[in-house]
Design a protein around this motif. Structure first.
Motif, mmCIF file in Angstrom:
data_model
loop_
_atom_site.group_PDB
_atom_site.id
_atom_site.type_symbol
_atom_site.label_atom_id
_atom_site.label_comp_id
_atom_site.label_asym_id
_atom_site.label_seq_id
_atom_site.Cartn_x
_atom_site.Cartn_y
_atom_site.Cartn_z
ATOM 1 N N UNK B 126 0.950 -1.274 -0.077
ATOM 2 C CA UNK B 126 0.038 -0.001 0.135
ATOM 3 C C UNK B 126 1.333 1.180 0.239
ATOM 4 N N UNK B 127 0.232 2.219 -0.135
ATOM 5 C CA UNK B 127 1.292 3.697 -0.972
ATOM 6 C C UNK B 127 1.634 3.996 0.324
ATOM 7 N N UNK B 128 1.393 4.481 1.809
ATOM 8 C CA UNK B 128 1.636 4.890 3.074
ATOM 9 C C UNK B 128 2.637 4.213 3.620
ATOM 10 N N UNK B 129 2.276 2.907 3.668
ATOM 11 C CA UNK B 129 3.269 1.766 3.711
ATOM 12 C C UNK B 129 4.400 1.773 3.071
ATOM 13 N N UNK B 130 4.433 1.169 1.650
ATOM 14 C CA UNK B 130 5.504 1.681 1.060
ATOM 15 C C UNK B 130 6.569 2.711 1.258
ATOM 16 N N UNK B 131 6.004 3.985 1.419
ATOM 17 C CA UNK B 131 6.905 5.010 1.863
ATOM 18 C C UNK B 131 7.476 5.185 3.396
ATOM 19 N N UNK B 132 6.680 3.971 3.930
ATOM 20 C CA UNK B 132 7.293 4.030 5.309
ATOM 21 C C UNK B 132 8.533 2.770 5.338
ATOM 22 N N UNK B 133 7.900 1.782 4.832
ATOM 23 C CA UNK B 133 8.406 0.854 5.281
ATOM 24 C C UNK B 133 9.918 0.527 4.736
ATOM 25 N N UNK B 134 9.808 0.907 2.730
ATOM 26 C CA UNK B 134 10.766 0.759 2.357
ATOM 27 C C UNK B 134 11.875 1.745 1.485
ATOM 28 N N UNK B 135 11.215 2.957 1.687
ATOM 29 C CA UNK B 135 11.096 4.582 0.990
ATOM 30 C C UNK B 135 12.484 5.073 2.225
ATOM 31 N N UNK B 136 11.435 5.072 3.299
ATOM 32 C CA UNK B 136 12.366 5.840 4.442
ATOM 33 C C UNK B 136 11.319 7.216 4.651
ATOM 34 N N UNK B 137 10.519 6.949 4.933
ATOM 35 C CA UNK B 137 9.284 8.434 5.790
ATOM 36 C C UNK B 137 9.977 9.707 5.603
ATOM 37 N N UNK B 138 11.027 9.748 6.084
ATOM 38 C CA UNK B 138 12.186 10.805 6.493
ATOM 39 C C UNK B 138 12.758 12.029 5.122
ATOM 40 N N UNK B 139 12.672 10.935 4.076
ATOM 41 C CA UNK B 139 12.902 11.680 2.531
ATOM 42 C C UNK B 139 11.484 12.416 1.483
ATOM 43 N N UNK B 140 10.251 12.878 2.447
ATOM 44 C CA UNK B 140 9.488 13.296 2.099
ATOM 45 C C UNK B 140 9.601 14.250 3.032
ATOM 46 N N UNK B 141 9.323 15.836 1.765
ATOM 47 C CA UNK B 141 9.364 15.900 3.031
ATOM 48 C C UNK B 141 7.990 17.889 1.788
ATOM 49 N N UNK B 142 7.013 18.338 2.625
ATOM 50 C CA UNK B 142 6.300 18.314 1.704
ATOM 51 C C UNK B 142 5.968 20.434 2.892
#
Lengths: 459, 257
Positions: B126-142
């Protein structure tokens, strides 16, 4: 068991219009949900649930060992055991005991199984006054209604409604103070306890190892109904057997928390047979009626785990469907998520074809179940069984064509384009009336995502 | 990191902006995103209605379709999904739960798909799960000045165990304030075909949710499942509630534009 559960679609439409009912239910169930959550803060729910599930799995998969063991032990303790395969047989046996003992008044404590076999109307019809002594059940009996919840039978009534009911039926002044109302009920019921020749109760657990029947309650009425009478009849389902007395340490921590948010109920009675020669009080006879009524048919099927239920009512309290339609809509003594399993499974799928579908499958029921029944997954597998048997030609046609479309991406895309064209004519709302009668349909975009993607024009 | 984008059928047809936003955010986070064009529907409506045979055929189609990137027009390329390195990501907890949790059950008797569906499920996120568990949420800034409430979808929450993931993401958006809904784990009443089988119950549940939402004073109700939002927004418009309903991918895309 009446066939009312067949009419869920009519019943719920009537109930959901009742704003007072929905407000009573919303208040009571959400309060129960909060209290449950609070009470589990100090214990490890997941650990206890897994333990309970394991014990129940063992008890039910080896019911053919534990049930005879319980019977043996209970008989040694002086109880009389009657195995009833149907409601009729259970009722006839209980009436027979009442007649043999010349019982005129029976006090009864709370028991869903007695509701299931419609015992009270039956005994009343035979001229034996049978009084409900649990406050909620007493209220429901006075109102000439059926319970609408497994553990809180009068949950659908506000205290104002109860005050009015007491005024009409037992002549109390109109006063909706719960303390006052409880005292009035107690005054009336005390007389019944003193006059009673026989007591009927359910049982929450039967212990194979010792032959004990365990009753948990909060009002002391079950204690009185089972000890201040000459004859005590326990009516319960065969699935209530657990192997060991020590197993109770798990269930006692789960049951009250799940059901009322208490750490433990005010009373826990352990009944080990009639009075012995050394004892000065207690009943002279104890009969245990073990009801099957469709239960053993679930053994060895994928629905076997439904027999693990300890009737705590937690799944009803968290269920948003139950909260909006109330227990009476289900047309069954077992309402809510667990009722939508028990009703079709015990009494026939043809008698409750809509109940397994009356769920958004949100899974909150499964989440709170203290014995880990996968309630919403069970509902799903019942849906499958029902659609295989029930032939709704239109529905079958729709699902077949939906599948055919989805297996051909080209056809899917074309149909999407066609639908968007139709939507611009304003005709769409006629196709999805069951949606648009209640909500707006979203506006169709000019292009689907795949069209945008293929054109490369989205970024 | 290569992502095969999964777009639920109703998102494809009715809410293309959710899919576009998902794609943009994933690219912004450095993923190479492709959209396998033969995908259609995960089959959940059939499955949840008890039509397991129909659902099974759709599940097989969808697995095959998603494991092959096959572009006809945009960039004439073909490639196969790499089970070790690639991911399938979709903006819906509900459809992802169908694929990860229920495909293996549905296909357990099929010799070709039983093992494949399990391996497939492990690569679907799932999209938010992917960002947290695979990409790393800290990479996102908005950055976006707004007040939002978040609606947990039941399948995301209970089937996939997603709770903090979307909140972590919202916490990375400067200027955004999150006000939690009371009883935020109670279902909104959509429930797929439940919404048209029992519309009175379904909308009574929506009304409770909308009442709770109005009480928060937030401008937008954000969710990671568009199906809940479609139902809630439809009911809101009918009952005169004006606030906005948006998928978290849309909010994220706006916060980086």
């Amino acid at each position: 068991m009446g066939p009312e559960s067949r009419h869920f679609k009519d019943l719920y439409k009537e109930q959901i219009r009742n704003q007072q009912l929905r407000s009573n239910l919303s208040k009571a169930t959400l309060q129960a949900v909060d209290k449950r959550e609070e009470s589990f803060r100090e214990v490890d729910f997941d650990f206890l649930r897994d333990q309970a599930k394991e014990i129940k799995q063992e008890s039910i998969s080896k019911l053919n060992e534990f049930l005879p063991q319980f019977e043996d032990m209970a008989q040694k303790n002086g109880c009389t055991i009657f195995y009833a395969e149907s409601s009729e047989k259970a009722r006839a046996y209980i009436l027979d005991i009442a007649l043999k003992n010349n019982a005129k008044t029976i006090v009864k404590s709370k028991s869903m199984v007695t509701e299931e076999i419609e015992l009270v109307p039956f005994l009343t019809k035979h001229g034996i006054e049978t009084v409900e002594t649990d406050l909620g059940e007493y209220i429901v009996q006075l109102a000439n209604e059926k319970p609408s919840h497994i553990t809180t039978p009068a949950i659908h009534k506000s205290r104002t409604e109860i005050a009015k009911l007491f005024h009409e039926k037992i002549g109390t002044e109109i006063n909706d103070d719960p303390k006052f109302l409880t005292a009035e009920a107690r005054r009336v019921l005390r007389g019944k306890f003193l006059a009673a020749d026989m007591g009927i109760s359910g049982a929450n657990f039967l212990i194979a190892e010792t032959g004990d029947a365990i009753i948990v309650e909060n009002e002391g009425n079950a204690r009185l109904s089972t000890s201040a009478v000459k004859v005590h009849v326990i009516v319960t389902g065969i699935e209530k057997v657990i192997p060991k007395f020590s197993d109770l340490r798990i269930f006692m921590r789960l049951l009250a928390r799940s059901s009322t948010g208490q750490n433990l109920t005010s009373y826990v009675s352990i009944i080990r047979g009639p009075r012995t020669t050394e004892e000065k009080d207690g009943p002279e006879q104890v009969h245990i009626v073990l009801l099957d009524n469709g239960r053993s048919a679930l053994l060895g099927t994928e629905h076997q785990e439904v027999l693990h239920c300890i009737r705590c009512g937690a799944c009803l309290n968290v269920c948003p469907v139950y909260r909006n339609v109330g227990g009476h809509a289900y047309g069954s003594v077992y309402p809510g998520p667990i009722g939508s399993l028990v009703t079709p499974l015990y009494f026939g799928k043809e008698n409750a074809p809509d109940l397994p579908f009356a769920s958004s499958l949100c899974g909150n029921c499964t989440e709170v179940c203290p014995v880990g029944i996968e309630i919403h997954h069970q509902l799903l597998s019942l849906r499958h069984e029902i659609t295989t048997v029930k032939k709704s030609a239109l529905e079958k046609f729709l699902f077949r064509n939906y599948r055919k479309t989805m297996l051909r991406p080209g056809r899917y895309e074309m149909l999407g384009r066609l639908t968007r064209m139709i939507s611009r004519t304003g005709l769409m709302k006629h196709f999805v009336k069951r949606w648009t009668s209640y909500r707006e349909f979203p506006e169709f975009p000019g292009k689907s995502f795949r069209e945008l993607y293929k054109s490369g024009k989205f970024d | 990191m290569r992502v095969f984008l999964f777009v639920p059928c109703y998102v494809d047809q009715l809410f293309p902006n959710v899919a576009v936003s998902t794609l943009r955010v994933l690219r912004h986070l450095g993923c190479e995103v492709v959209f396998p064009e033969n995908q259609t529907c995960c089959g959940q409506p059939a499955y949840n209605s008890g039509y397991f045979d129909e659902a099974r055929l759709m599940a097989m189609h969808e697995i095959n379709a998603l494991l092959k990137f096959n572009s006809s027009i945009a960039d004439k390329r073909e490639c196969d999904f790499d089970m070790k390195h690639d991911y399938i990501v979709g903006p819906s907890g509900s459809c992802v739960a169908m694929m990860r949790n229920f495909y293996p059950k549905l296909l357990s008797d099929d010799t070709r798909f039983n093992g494949l569906s399990i391996d497939f499920g492990k690569r679907v996120f799932e999209f938010t799960e992917f960002i947290n568990r695979i990409i790393g949420v800290e990479k996102f800034v908005g950055e976006l000045n707004t007040v939002v409430s978040f609606h947990d979808s039941c399948h995301g929450l209970r089937e996939l165990g997603i709770k903090e993931e979307p909140r972590n993401i919202l916490g990375r958006i400067k200027g955004l304030k999150l006000v939690e809904l009371p009883y935020n784990e109670v279902c909104c009443g959509f429930g797929g075909t439940f919404s048209v089988k029992f519309p009175e119950i379904s909308t009574a549940m929506a009304d409770e949710k909308l009442k709770n939402f109005s009480g928060t004073g937030a401008d937008i109700l954000v969710s990671s499942d568009t199906s809940c939002l479609m139902h809630l927004q439809g009911r809101a418009r009918r009952t005169g509630i004006k606030q906005r309903f948006a998928h978290i991918a849309e909010i994220m895309a706006e916060s980086i534009s």
